[in-house]
Design a protein around this motif. Structure first.
Motif, PDB file in Angstrom:
ATOM      1  N   GLN A   1      -7.299   4.580  -4.187  1.00  0.00           N
ATOM      2  CA  GLN A   1      -8.423   5.442  -3.820  1.00  0.00           C
ATOM      3  C   GLN A   1      -7.932   6.811  -3.353  1.00  0.00           C
ATOM      4  N   TYR A   2      -8.862   7.763  -3.388  1.00  0.00           N
ATOM      5  CA  TYR A   2      -8.584   9.094  -2.872  1.00  0.00           C
ATOM      6  C   TYR A   2      -8.726   9.102  -1.350  1.00  0.00           C
TER       7      TYR A   2
ATOM      8  N   GLY B   1      -2.909   8.696   7.502  1.00  0.00           N
ATOM      9  CA  GLY B   1      -2.456   7.598   8.347  1.00  0.00           C
ATOM     10  C   GLY B   1      -3.606   6.819   8.946  1.00  0.00           C
ATOM     11  N   GLN B   2      -4.661   7.524   9.354  1.00  0.00           N
ATOM     12  CA  GLN B   2      -5.843   6.845   9.890  1.00  0.00           C
ATOM     13  C   GLN B   2      -6.479   5.949   8.841  1.00  0.00           C
ATOM     14  N   GLN B   3      -6.643   6.468   7.634  1.00  0.00           N
ATOM     15  CA  GLN B   3      -7.247   5.678   6.556  1.00  0.00           C
ATOM     16  C   GLN B   3      -6.392   4.465   6.209  1.00  0.00           C
ATOM     17  N   ALA B   4      -5.077   4.652   6.152  1.00  0.00           N
ATOM     18  CA  ALA B   4      -4.167   3.540   5.847  1.00  0.00           C
ATOM     19  C   ALA B   4      -4.257   2.470   6.937  1.00  0.00           C
TER      20      ALA B   4
ATOM     21  N   LEU C   1       0.855  -1.192   0.000  1.00  0.00           N
ATOM     22  CA  LEU C   1       0.000   0.000   0.000  1.00  0.00           C
ATOM     23  C   LEU C   1       0.887   1.237   0.000  1.00  0.00           C
ATOM     24  N   ALA C   2       0.722   2.098  -0.996  1.00  0.00           N
ATOM     25  CA  ALA C   2       1.498   3.336  -1.097  1.00  0.00           C
ATOM     26  C   ALA C   2       0.653   4.510  -0.619  1.00  0.00           C
ATOM     27  N   VAL C   3       1.265   5.423   0.136  1.00  0.00           N
ATOM     28  CA  VAL C   3       0.574   6.634   0.585  1.00  0.00           C
ATOM     29  C   VAL C   3       1.476   7.840   0.344  1.00  0.00           C
ATOM     30  N   LEU C   4       0.868   9.027   0.423  1.00  0.00           N
ATOM     31  CA  LEU C   4       1.582  10.285   0.167  1.00  0.00           C
ATOM     32  C   LEU C   4       2.175  10.329  -1.241  1.00  0.00           C
ATOM     33  N   VAL C   5       1.434   9.801  -2.202  1.00  0.00           N
ATOM     34  CA  VAL C   5       1.868   9.795  -3.602  1.00  0.00           C
ATOM     35  C   VAL C   5       0.741  10.375  -4.465  1.00  0.00           C
ATOM     36  N   PRO C   6       1.009  11.407  -5.276  1.00  0.00           N
ATOM     37  CA  PRO C   6      -0.039  11.938  -6.162  1.00  0.00           C
ATOM     38  C   PRO C   6      -0.507  10.883  -7.155  1.00  0.00           C
TER      39      PRO C   6
ATOM     40  N   SER D   1      -1.683  -1.228  -4.119  1.00  0.00           N
ATOM     41  CA  SER D   1      -2.732  -0.218  -4.085  1.00  0.00           C
ATOM     42  C   SER D   1      -2.152   1.073  -3.518  1.00  0.00           C
ATOM     43  N   ALA D   2      -2.996   2.102  -3.436  1.00  0.00           N
ATOM     44  CA  ALA D   2      -2.513   3.403  -2.971  1.00  0.00           C
ATOM     45  C   ALA D   2      -3.647   4.227  -2.395  1.00  0.00           C
ATOM     46  N   ILE D   3      -3.280   5.117  -1.481  1.00  0.00           N
ATOM     47  CA  ILE D   3      -4.144   6.227  -1.087  1.00  0.00           C
ATOM     48  C   ILE D   3      -3.485   7.472  -1.677  1.00  0.00           C
ATOM     49  N   TYR D   4      -4.139   8.068  -2.652  1.00  0.00           N
ATOM     50  CA  TYR D   4      -3.544   9.209  -3.336  1.00  0.00           C
ATOM     51  C   TYR D   4      -3.362  10.389  -2.378  1.00  0.00           C
ATOM     52  N   LEU D   5      -2.374  11.209  -2.672  1.00  0.00           N
ATOM     53  CA  LEU D   5      -2.149  12.418  -1.894  1.00  0.00           C
ATOM     54  C   LEU D   5      -3.171  13.498  -2.247  1.00  0.00           C
ATOM     55  N   ASP D   6      -3.584  13.555  -3.512  1.00  0.00           N
ATOM     56  CA  ASP D   6      -4.484  14.610  -3.953  1.00  0.00           C
ATOM     57  C   ASP D   6      -5.950  14.249  -3.706  1.00  0.00           C
TER      58      ASP D   6
END
Length: 310
Positions: free
Chosen positions: A272-273, A251-254, A99-104, A124-129
């Motif tokens: 996801q956003y 961080g909470q969402q991750a 899982l990637a975070v803090l990435v546009p 997967s990822a949680i987008y930064l934007d």
């Protein structure tokens, strides 16, 4: 070698293997940096995850340290923080959940381009934007009788141009102006701001650098065109307001995603956003532009209601 000694060595080897197996963490956090925002996100992640799975083991390592662990003790889930750590992980042969975070979004999609289905499986990822609809809805709620908005976009975000399309029911038309390089910025702004009631400053590191952001803000302000920004820093610098997710919110969402995945042994959800976000307002700019904005708690309630998030 004496039988007792052979037995002792075999026992020690077995215990070493067992210890290594047990030492493999549930989650491995790999951060691009150790500055305050990354530390804030990691703290929120730990808190969010351990609320759901109290006995979860979480290990934080640098990119160099993580390479060795991935070979010896692969974790159940890897979470990378930032572009550098994510890029390094995508180049690794590791095929577990990532899982990637803090990435546009545009950056993440570019990283995945050309990779095989096997290489991107379990990633997967949680987008930064933020999703574009949040920008547009915030603009509608803060700027009276909004009909026309402008977007400056480089080639990186032009690939997402379809996401800039407005819902016809919103009654707002969107003009997207390409910015190929820094020299294009002023001519592009002159063209697009002549008929715009607001500028939606979506994250784009080819358009908004520390140097150009100040130029954009000053130019728009002189033309009395309010800016909807993407960070608290943008608001402090002169945007009317901004919508963004804090490191703690991401961080909470991750942590929530990790908790569901580890507890149910399911796959990661699609990229996801951010689910959680904040809004701030520059009251001084609002007064200078004669714009009356609701208090932030009321504005947030109206925003969520408009977006159907309540």
């Amino acid at each position: 070698m004496l039988p007792d000694l052979r037995l002792l060595l075999a026992l020690l080897a077995w215990l070493g293997i067992l210890s290594a197996v047990r030492a493999a963490p549930d989650v491995l956090l790999i951060s691009s940096d150790d500055t305050a925002p990354y530390q804030e996100l990691m703290g929120a992640f730990r808190s969010s995850l351990t609320k759901r799975l109290e006995k979860t083991e979480i290990v934080t390592l640098s990119r160099l340290q993580a390479t060795d662990m991935l070979t010896r003790q692969p974790p159940r889930l890897i979470v990378t923080l930032g572009v550098t750590a994510t890029e390094a992980m995508l180049q690794n042969s590791y095929r577990g959940m990532h899982l990637a975070v803090l990435v546009p979004r545009s950056t993440y999609e570019k990283m995945l381009a050309g990779k095989t289905p096997a290489e991107i499986r379990n990633r997967s990822a949680i987008y930064l934007d933020q999703p574009f609809d949040r920008f547009l809805t915030l603009a509608r709620l803060t700027i009276p009788k909004l009909e026309r908005v402008a977007v400056l976009s480089s080639l990186d975000t032009m690939t997402q141009r379809k996401t800039f399309s407005s819902n016809p029911r919103s009654g707002v038309s969107i003009a997207v102006e390409p910015v190929m390089n820094e020299r294009d910025l002023m001519p592009s702004m002159q063209r697009i701001l002549s008929d715009a009631q607001a500028l939606l400053a979506i994250p784009d590191n080819k358009v908004y650098t520390p140097r150009t952001a100040e130029l954009v803000i000053l130019t728009a302000f002189r033309r009395r065109v309010p800016i909807i920004g993407f960070s608290s820093t943008f608001t402090r610098a002169g945007a009317l307001c901004s919508i963004y997710s804090t490191p703690s919110q991401i961080g909470q969402q991750a942590g929530e995603i990790a908790g569901r995945v580890l507890a149910s042994k399911t796959n990661l959800p699609p990229p996801q956003y951010p689910q959680y976000y904040s809004v701030n307002v520059n009251d001084q700019v609002a007064r200078a532009l004669d714009i009356d904005i609701d208090p932030i708690p009321l504005l947030m309630d109206r925003l969520r209601q408009e977006l159907g998030e309540e």
